[in-house]
Design a protein around this motif. Sequence first.
Motif, mmCIF file in Angstrom:
data_model
loop_
_atom_site.group_PDB
_atom_site.id
_atom_site.type_symbol
_atom_site.label_atom_id
_atom_site.label_comp_id
_atom_site.label_asym_id
_atom_site.label_seq_id
_atom_site.Cartn_x
_atom_site.Cartn_y
_atom_site.Cartn_z
ATOM 1 N N TRP A 77 -16.997 34.098 15.424
ATOM 2 C CA TRP A 77 -16.277 32.885 14.589
ATOM 3 C C TRP A 77 -16.193 31.785 15.488
ATOM 4 C CZ3 TRP A 77 -14.899 31.430 10.218
ATOM 5 C CH2 TRP A 77 -13.743 30.336 9.957
ATOM 6 N N GLU A 78 -16.067 32.188 16.752
ATOM 7 C CA GLU A 78 -15.641 30.905 17.707
ATOM 8 C C GLU A 78 -17.292 30.095 17.820
ATOM 9 O OE1 GLU A 78 -13.034 29.555 18.949
ATOM 10 O OE2 GLU A 78 -11.907 30.904 17.877
ATOM 11 N N GLN A 79 -18.088 30.970 17.853
ATOM 12 C CA GLN A 79 -19.566 30.105 18.292
ATOM 13 C C GLN A 79 -19.829 29.463 16.905
ATOM 14 O OE1 GLN A 79 -20.940 30.733 21.085
ATOM 15 N NE2 GLN A 79 -22.732 29.439 20.580
ATOM 16 N N ASN A 80 -19.469 30.001 15.622
ATOM 17 C CA ASN A 80 -19.925 29.131 14.507
ATOM 18 C C ASN A 80 -18.977 28.000 14.370
ATOM 19 O OD1 ASN A 80 -20.770 29.106 12.079
ATOM 20 N ND2 ASN A 80 -19.428 30.030 10.876
ATOM 21 N N LYS A 81 -17.748 28.217 14.764
ATOM 22 C CA LYS A 81 -16.695 26.760 14.932
ATOM 23 C C LYS A 81 -17.401 25.851 15.988
ATOM 24 C CE LYS A 81 -12.597 27.590 15.743
ATOM 25 N NZ LYS A 81 -11.059 28.142 15.866
ATOM 26 N N ARG A 82 -17.769 26.222 16.946
ATOM 27 C CA ARG A 82 -18.581 25.131 17.917
ATOM 28 C C ARG A 82 -19.717 24.608 17.495
ATOM 29 N NH1 ARG A 82 -16.845 28.705 22.467
ATOM 30 N NH2 ARG A 82 -18.563 30.115 21.856
ATOM 31 N N THR A 83 -20.541 25.478 16.791
ATOM 32 C CA THR A 83 -21.683 24.834 16.299
ATOM 33 C C THR A 83 -21.404 23.857 15.339
ATOM 34 O OG1 THR A 83 -23.100 27.238 16.967
ATOM 35 C CG2 THR A 83 -23.879 25.639 15.199
ATOM 36 N N ALA A 84 -20.457 24.269 14.239
ATOM 37 C CA ALA A 84 -20.193 23.391 13.262
ATOM 38 C C ALA A 84 -19.644 21.979 13.815
ATOM 39 C CB ALA A 84 -19.273 24.084 12.339
ATOM 40 N N SER A 85 -19.008 22.130 14.912
ATOM 41 C CA SER A 85 -18.267 21.030 15.465
ATOM 42 C C SER A 85 -19.320 19.988 15.925
ATOM 43 C CB SER A 85 -17.071 21.331 16.687
ATOM 44 O OG SER A 85 -16.748 20.320 17.233
ATOM 45 N N ILE A 86 -20.285 20.549 16.692
ATOM 46 C CA ILE A 86 -21.275 19.814 17.205
ATOM 47 C C ILE A 86 -22.140 18.989 16.244
ATOM 48 C CG2 ILE A 86 -23.681 19.935 18.525
ATOM 49 C CD1 ILE A 86 -22.032 22.079 20.267
ATOM 50 N N LYS A 87 -22.499 19.738 15.193
ATOM 51 C CA LYS A 87 -23.144 19.417 14.004
ATOM 52 C C LYS A 87 -22.477 18.046 13.408
ATOM 53 C CE LYS A 87 -25.562 20.657 9.565
ATOM 54 N NZ LYS A 87 -24.809 19.453 8.941
ATOM 55 N N ALA A 88 -21.301 18.410 13.118
ATOM 56 C CA ALA A 88 -20.422 17.163 12.664
ATOM 57 C C ALA A 88 -20.631 15.865 13.647
ATOM 58 C CB ALA A 88 -18.915 18.016 12.381
ATOM 59 N N GLU A 89 -20.237 16.099 14.684
ATOM 60 C CA GLU A 89 -20.376 14.898 15.466
ATOM 61 C C GLU A 89 -21.623 14.214 15.818
ATOM 62 O OE1 GLU A 89 -19.235 13.707 20.436
ATOM 63 O OE2 GLU A 89 -19.149 16.087 19.608
ATOM 64 N N ILE A 90 -22.809 15.031 15.313
ATOM 65 C CA ILE A 90 -24.146 14.586 15.278
ATOM 66 C C ILE A 90 -24.111 13.626 13.965
ATOM 67 C CG2 ILE A 90 -26.717 15.021 14.987
ATOM 68 C CD1 ILE A 90 -26.221 17.456 16.961
ATOM 69 N N ASP A 91 -23.769 14.298 13.026
ATOM 70 C CA ASP A 91 -23.855 13.602 11.649
ATOM 71 C C ASP A 91 -22.816 12.190 11.759
ATOM 72 O OD1 ASP A 91 -25.396 15.545 10.741
ATOM 73 O OD2 ASP A 91 -23.591 16.746 9.559
ATOM 74 N N ASN A 92 -21.904 12.308 12.158
ATOM 75 C CA ASN A 92 -20.985 11.266 12.397
ATOM 76 C C ASN A 92 -21.683 10.206 13.272
ATOM 77 O OD1 ASN A 92 -18.496 9.692 12.157
ATOM 78 N ND2 ASN A 92 -17.972 10.455 14.100
ATOM 79 N N ILE A 93 -22.214 10.517 14.182
ATOM 80 C CA ILE A 93 -22.932 9.333 15.045
ATOM 81 C C ILE A 93 -24.203 8.753 14.285
ATOM 82 C CG2 ILE A 93 -24.315 8.944 17.169
ATOM 83 C CD1 ILE A 93 -22.531 10.912 18.539
ATOM 84 N N LEU A 94 -24.924 9.774 13.625
ATOM 85 C CA LEU A 94 -26.036 9.214 12.932
ATOM 86 C C LEU A 94 -25.766 8.447 11.759
ATOM 87 C CD1 LEU A 94 -28.262 12.417 12.846
ATOM 88 C CD2 LEU A 94 -28.792 10.238 14.056
#
Length: 76
Positions: free
Chosen positions: A1-18
């Motif tokens: 679960w924690e790994q999934n949250k970390r991955t989703a958080s990174i993806k959201a940050e990438i999407d926000n920057i893009l």
Amino acid sequence: WEQNKRTASIKAEIDNILAKIHYYPEEKQKELEEKLRELRFDYQVNETALITLHEEMQKERAKLDELGKKYFKNYG
């Protein structure tokens, strides 16, 4: 679960920057592109770990199913 949250958080940050990068001046865009490189690497590492964890979980579930079928008459 924690790994999934970390991955989703990174993806959201990438999407926000893009979504916003083209609004910034060139100098800021270069900074953001470097940050994107780092985030993409982190995302890849986390995604690989997540896949590995998922595969291990599937193996463990299969073992539990076998034990359930072996020891419990009405399993499944």
